[in-house]
Write an enzyme that holds these catalytic residues in place. Structure first.
Site, PDB file in Angstrom:
ATOM      1  N   GLU A  13       0.643  -1.322  -0.174  1.00 16.73           N
ATOM      2  CA  GLU A  13       0.039  -0.083   0.039  1.00 16.73           C
ATOM      3  C   GLU A  13       0.820   1.229  -0.021  1.00 16.73           C
ATOM      4  O   GLU A  13       0.640   2.405  -0.786  1.00 16.73           O
ATOM      5  CB  GLU A  13      -0.871  -0.019   1.327  1.00 16.73           C
ATOM      6  CG  GLU A  13      -1.900  -0.993   1.216  1.00 16.73           C
ATOM      7  CD  GLU A  13      -2.562  -1.215   2.686  1.00 16.73           C
ATOM      8  OE1 GLU A  13      -3.950  -1.088   2.738  1.00 16.73           O
ATOM      9  OE2 GLU A  13      -1.974  -0.788   3.823  1.00 16.73           O
ATOM     10  N   GLY A  80      -9.397  -9.241   8.979  1.00 14.37           N
ATOM     11  CA  GLY A  80     -10.031 -10.438   8.796  1.00 14.37           C
ATOM     12  C   GLY A  80     -11.507 -10.109   9.326  1.00 14.37           C
ATOM     13  O   GLY A  80     -11.985  -9.513  10.237  1.00 14.37           O
ATOM     14  N   MET A 194      -4.565  -5.608  13.491  1.00 10.68           N
ATOM     15  CA  MET A 194      -3.390  -5.629  14.554  1.00 10.68           C
ATOM     16  C   MET A 194      -3.019  -4.272  14.778  1.00 10.68           C
ATOM     17  O   MET A 194      -2.122  -4.184  15.581  1.00 10.68           O
ATOM     18  CB  MET A 194      -2.364  -6.700  14.025  1.00 10.68           C
ATOM     19  CG  MET A 194      -2.804  -8.084  13.946  1.00 10.68           C
ATOM     20  SD  MET A 194      -1.388  -9.235  13.351  1.00 10.68           S
ATOM     21  CE  MET A 194      -0.594  -9.325  14.757  1.00 10.68           C
ATOM     22  N   GLU A 195      -3.651  -3.103  14.427  1.00 11.86           N
ATOM     23  CA  GLU A 195      -2.653  -1.960  14.569  1.00 11.86           C
ATOM     24  C   GLU A 195      -3.943  -0.803  14.886  1.00 11.86           C
ATOM     25  O   GLU A 195      -3.539   0.070  15.880  1.00 11.86           O
ATOM     26  CB  GLU A 195      -2.177  -1.343  13.432  1.00 11.86           C
ATOM     27  CG  GLU A 195      -1.022  -1.978  12.866  1.00 11.86           C
ATOM     28  CD  GLU A 195      -1.572  -3.364  12.270  1.00 11.86           C
ATOM     29  OE1 GLU A 195      -2.549  -3.371  11.679  1.00 11.86           O
ATOM     30  OE2 GLU A 195      -0.672  -4.307  11.936  1.00 11.86           O
ATOM     31  N   ASP A 218      -9.660 -11.692   4.430  1.00 12.33           N
ATOM     32  CA  ASP A 218      -9.687 -13.171   4.916  1.00 12.33           C
ATOM     33  C   ASP A 218     -10.947 -13.151   5.818  1.00 12.33           C
ATOM     34  O   ASP A 218     -11.600 -12.192   6.287  1.00 12.33           O
ATOM     35  CB  ASP A 218      -8.574 -13.610   5.512  1.00 12.33           C
ATOM     36  CG  ASP A 218      -8.056 -13.058   6.785  1.00 12.33           C
ATOM     37  OD1 ASP A 218      -7.291 -12.139   6.419  1.00 12.33           O
ATOM     38  OD2 ASP A 218      -8.590 -13.046   7.728  1.00 12.33           O
TER      39      ASP A 218
HETATM   40  N1  ADE Z   1      -5.366  -8.642   9.235  1.00 14.41           N
HETATM   41  C1  ADE Z   1      -5.993  -9.342   8.142  1.00 14.41           C
HETATM   42  N2  ADE Z   1      -6.623 -10.584   8.356  1.00 14.41           N
HETATM   43  C2  ADE Z   1      -6.441 -10.674   9.853  1.00 14.41           C
HETATM   44  C3  ADE Z   1      -6.674 -11.791  10.688  1.00 14.41           C
HETATM   45  N3  ADE Z   1      -7.313 -12.661  10.431  1.00 14.41           N
HETATM   46  N4  ADE Z   1      -6.510 -11.382  12.087  1.00 14.41           N
HETATM   47  C4  ADE Z   1      -5.717 -10.237  12.581  1.00 14.41           C
HETATM   48  N5  ADE Z   1      -5.194  -9.383  11.747  1.00 14.41           N
HETATM   49  C5  ADE Z   1      -5.572  -9.345  10.288  1.00 14.41           C
END
Ligand code: ADE
Length: 249
Positions: A13, A80, A194-195, A218
């Site tokens: 990105e 996700g 995660m951020e 996902d």
């Molecule tokens: N970022 C993208 N997919 C994720 C997932 N399954 N868990 C945590 N962070 C993500």
């Protein structure tokens, strides 16, 4: 006009945004990060890869504010799905963000951020609305041209949904149906990453407006890592650049 800090959770990105910057910018390396400072679609920006996880992202956000004078921060990345109704390619514009791994019980209620007295941090309403409008325009007008046709087919990106809602952040990649179902039962969120909540906390503490868009890469279950890698490679950077261009250009 103050500098807009732009953080991306994927190096792909960031490369796509740096390529779109006007000539004459500079890159400053500090703490294993490259801050790309210059003009993007008529705005003064500092663009940087967040790195992964809450500590990394909070550190990057702090540096953007303290060293580069970021007066607002926009974040793009993938996530996700936690809401089983979401599909790969859908976009979540963060309404509020939670730290799903914050747990200082019995001193504070689960998920409350110690000493701030808040559990969810709301994103800035003005930036959020602009990001939402940008994501909708991107999906309606540009996605079909911008994303490679084979990727559109593979991920079935005919008409992705764009929603506003909760986002949960923490130092965990979700790759189990059991884990994501439990998380979704505990927190009112659309997706996990995660951020975002770490950056939101830094912005909250510094009074800096913050907004974030996350594309579902996902479904956070046993197939998560496979979809994730393919999606990042072919689609994520196109979404990030497309959405931000709609917002800033
Ligand atoms: N970022 C993208 N997919 C994720 C997932 N399954 N868990 C945590 N962070 C993500």
């Amino acid at each position: 006009m103050s500098v807009i800090g732009i953080m991306g959770a994927m190096t792909e990105e960031i490369s796509a945004l740096v390529e779109a910057m006007e000539p004459g910018g500079r890159s400053v390396r500090a703490g294993l990060r490259d801050y790309h400072v210059g003009r993007l679609w008529g705005h003064e920006v500092a663009v940087v890869f967040s790195r992964w996880g809450k500590v990394a992202a909070a550190t990057t956000a702090t540096h953007l504010i303290a060293e580069f004078g970021a007066g607002s921060i926009l974040f793009t990345g993938v996530a996700g799905a936690a809401n089983p109704g979401l599909r790969v390619g859908d976009i979540v514009v963060a309404g509020e963000v939670y730290q799903h791994d914050m747990d200082a019980r019995p001193i504070f209620p689960r998920h409350e951020i110690p000493l701030l007295g808040v559990t969810a941090i709301e994103t800035d309403s003005v930036l959020r609305e602009r990001l939402l409008a940008a994501a909708r325009s991107f999906v309606a007008e540009h996605l079909a041209n911008d994303v490679r046709p084979d990727a559109v087919l593979r991920f079935n990106l005919a008409r992705p949904a764009v929603v506003v809602g909760g986002v949960a952040s923490g130092d965990k990649f979700f790759a189990s149906s059991d884990d994501i179902v439990k998380l979704h039962a505990r927190l009112p969120v659309e997706c996990v990453e995660m951020e975002g909540a770490a950056v939101a906390q830094v912005c909250y503490e510094h009074g800096v407006p913050f907004a974030m868009a996350r594309t579902i890469s996902d479904t956070a279950d046993e197939t998560a890592h496979i979809d994730f890698m393919a999606f990042i490679k072919d689609v994520a950077s196109v979404y990030a650049r497309g959405i931000l261009r709609m917002m800033l250009a």
